[in-house]
Motif scaffolding. Sequence first.
Motif, short mmCIF file in Angstrom:
data_model
loop_
_atom_site.label_atom_id
_atom_site.label_comp_id
_atom_site.label_asym_id
_atom_site.label_seq_id
_atom_site.Cartn_x
_atom_site.Cartn_y
_atom_site.Cartn_z
N UNK A 1 13.31 4.65 12.90
CA UNK A 1 13.12 3.35 13.55
C UNK A 1 11.65 3.02 13.51
N UNK A 2 11.35 1.79 13.23
CA UNK A 2 9.95 1.38 13.19
C UNK A 2 9.37 1.31 14.58
N UNK A 3 8.06 1.08 14.70
CA UNK A 3 7.44 0.95 16.01
C UNK A 3 8.06 -0.20 16.79
N UNK A 4 8.08 -0.09 18.07
CA UNK A 4 8.64 -1.15 18.90
C UNK A 4 7.73 -2.37 18.84
N UNK A 5 8.22 -3.43 18.23
CA UNK A 5 7.45 -4.67 18.12
C UNK A 5 7.90 -5.63 19.20
N UNK B 1 0.83 -1.21 0.00
CA UNK B 1 0.00 0.00 0.00
C UNK B 1 0.86 1.26 0.00
N UNK B 2 2.11 1.15 0.43
CA UNK B 2 3.01 2.30 0.48
C UNK B 2 3.93 2.35 -0.73
N UNK B 3 3.72 1.45 -1.69
CA UNK B 3 4.51 1.44 -2.91
C UNK B 3 3.89 2.39 -3.93
N UNK B 4 4.52 2.48 -5.10
CA UNK B 4 3.98 3.30 -6.18
C UNK B 4 2.91 2.58 -6.98
N UNK C 1 10.60 1.46 1.24
CA UNK C 1 9.21 1.00 1.38
C UNK C 1 8.95 0.47 2.79
N UNK C 2 9.89 -0.29 3.33
CA UNK C 2 9.72 -0.80 4.69
C UNK C 2 9.61 0.36 5.69
N UNK C 3 10.44 1.38 5.51
CA UNK C 3 10.39 2.54 6.40
C UNK C 3 9.07 3.28 6.25
N UNK C 4 8.59 3.45 5.02
CA UNK C 4 7.30 4.11 4.79
C UNK C 4 6.17 3.38 5.52
N UNK C 5 6.25 2.06 5.53
CA UNK C 5 5.19 1.25 6.15
C UNK C 5 5.32 1.22 7.67
N UNK C 6 6.34 1.86 8.22
CA UNK C 6 6.49 1.93 9.67
C UNK C 6 7.40 0.89 10.27
N UNK C 7 8.09 0.13 9.42
CA UNK C 7 9.00 -0.90 9.93
C UNK C 7 10.42 -0.35 10.09
N UNK C 8 11.20 -1.03 10.89
CA UNK C 8 12.61 -0.71 11.02
C UNK C 8 13.26 -0.86 9.64
N UNK C 9 13.86 0.19 9.09
CA UNK C 9 14.43 0.09 7.74
C UNK C 9 15.62 -0.85 7.65
N UNK C 10 16.14 -1.27 8.79
CA UNK C 10 17.32 -2.13 8.77
C UNK C 10 16.96 -3.61 8.80
N UNK D 1 14.37 -16.16 9.22
CA UNK D 1 13.99 -14.82 9.68
C UNK D 1 13.79 -14.83 11.19
N UNK D 2 14.18 -13.73 11.81
CA UNK D 2 14.11 -13.66 13.27
C UNK D 2 12.96 -12.82 13.79
N UNK D 3 12.44 -11.92 12.98
CA UNK D 3 11.32 -11.10 13.44
C UNK D 3 10.59 -10.52 12.23
N UNK D 4 9.53 -9.77 12.52
CA UNK D 4 8.67 -9.25 11.46
C UNK D 4 9.36 -8.18 10.63
N UNK D 5 10.28 -7.43 11.22
CA UNK D 5 10.97 -6.40 10.43
C UNK D 5 11.84 -7.04 9.35
N UNK D 6 12.41 -8.21 9.62
CA UNK D 6 13.19 -8.91 8.60
C UNK D 6 12.28 -9.43 7.50
N UNK D 7 11.11 -9.97 7.88
CA UNK D 7 10.14 -10.39 6.87
C UNK D 7 9.72 -9.20 6.01
N UNK D 8 9.47 -8.06 6.65
CA UNK D 8 9.08 -6.86 5.92
C UNK D 8 10.18 -6.44 4.94
N UNK D 9 11.44 -6.55 5.36
CA UNK D 9 12.54 -6.19 4.47
C UNK D 9 12.60 -7.07 3.24
N UNK D 10 12.42 -8.38 3.42
CA UNK D 10 12.44 -9.31 2.30
C UNK D 10 11.28 -9.03 1.35
N UNK D 11 10.07 -8.88 1.89
CA UNK D 11 8.91 -8.62 1.04
C UNK D 11 9.03 -7.28 0.33
#
Length: 320
Positions: free
Chosen positions: A306-310, A130-133, A249-258, A169-179
């Motif tokens: 930094x994304x929200x604290x998950x 949803x945060x992509x072009x 894109x991950x940062x736009x969606x609120x995830x940790x960009x790293x 993958x260790x957490x949701x931010x890593x999944x978000x980065x891959x996707x």
Amino acid sequence: MRPASMGLQAIHRALCGMLAALALAAHAQSDPLRDRLRELLQRQRPAAPVPQPVQPVQPAQPAAPPLFQPAAGDPAAEAPIRIPPVGRVPVEDEVRLGRQVAGNLLGVAPLVRDDRVQAYVNLVGRWIALHSDRPELKWTFGVIESRDINAFAAPGGYIFVTRGLYARLRDESELAGVLAHEIAHVQERHHLKVVQKSQAVDLGARLLRQRAGDAGSPVQRLIGSGAEIMARGLDKDAEFEADRVGVVLAARAGYDPWGLPSVLQDLATVGAKDSAVGLLFKTHPHPDERLLRLAESIGSRLDGLAGPTLPPGRLVPLPP
């Protein structure tokens, strides 16, 4: 005689009811893959944006036609897929090409049979998309049964992560980065550009106007087994661009960009001779090179983000 006759009629009705129930049950089980795709991969997006990534809840399950199989008699299913050698590919043709590729891939590597994992990956992926072009695409995500460490994107918004990669993958931010990296490939139309440049497509517009159902047509050969387009090696610049865009894109969606750099650091520890990364390392630059290019292009510009604290380690686990 009347009581006996009524008793026989009651038994007859009961037997008929049992046979009907068995027939219905057999019909309901006649196509488990179709039913499973209908249940797991609905084409709905989150109802409204929220300030942080949505919770991994089970989405509604409205009735829908099979996702990767065009309905019988559908005129769109019979129309030729038009991939012009230059210029913009019509969205409807891009989506139909991607659907065929995804369907063929699932015939080789089916979805992991876990409703919770599939719904969760779709929820995270669609939120980022949803945060992509290209938020208007009907994005579809899945985890497939393969021990390889890899992820694939097909034209039109079809994205898959292998069991082997998901398990690392260790957490949701890593999944978000891959996707997000795979979403970037679709957003930038990287694979479509490969198709357009290919020798088969360059045979000319006349051949491309042939029906995709013709086994000898260039488009059909490009579809191949389904994995060819998605696993086809993009040039390094396309992979570096997908890394850069994916982090944004991950940062736009609120995830940790790293999240994506964290995954790349982990992949860099896998030995090059490990068969699980054989295809990944053949079709992508080495993770160390990707990390270096990310550092050069982004530098410290995202240090303050930094994304929200998950919750630590939040990630829906895979079934055994």
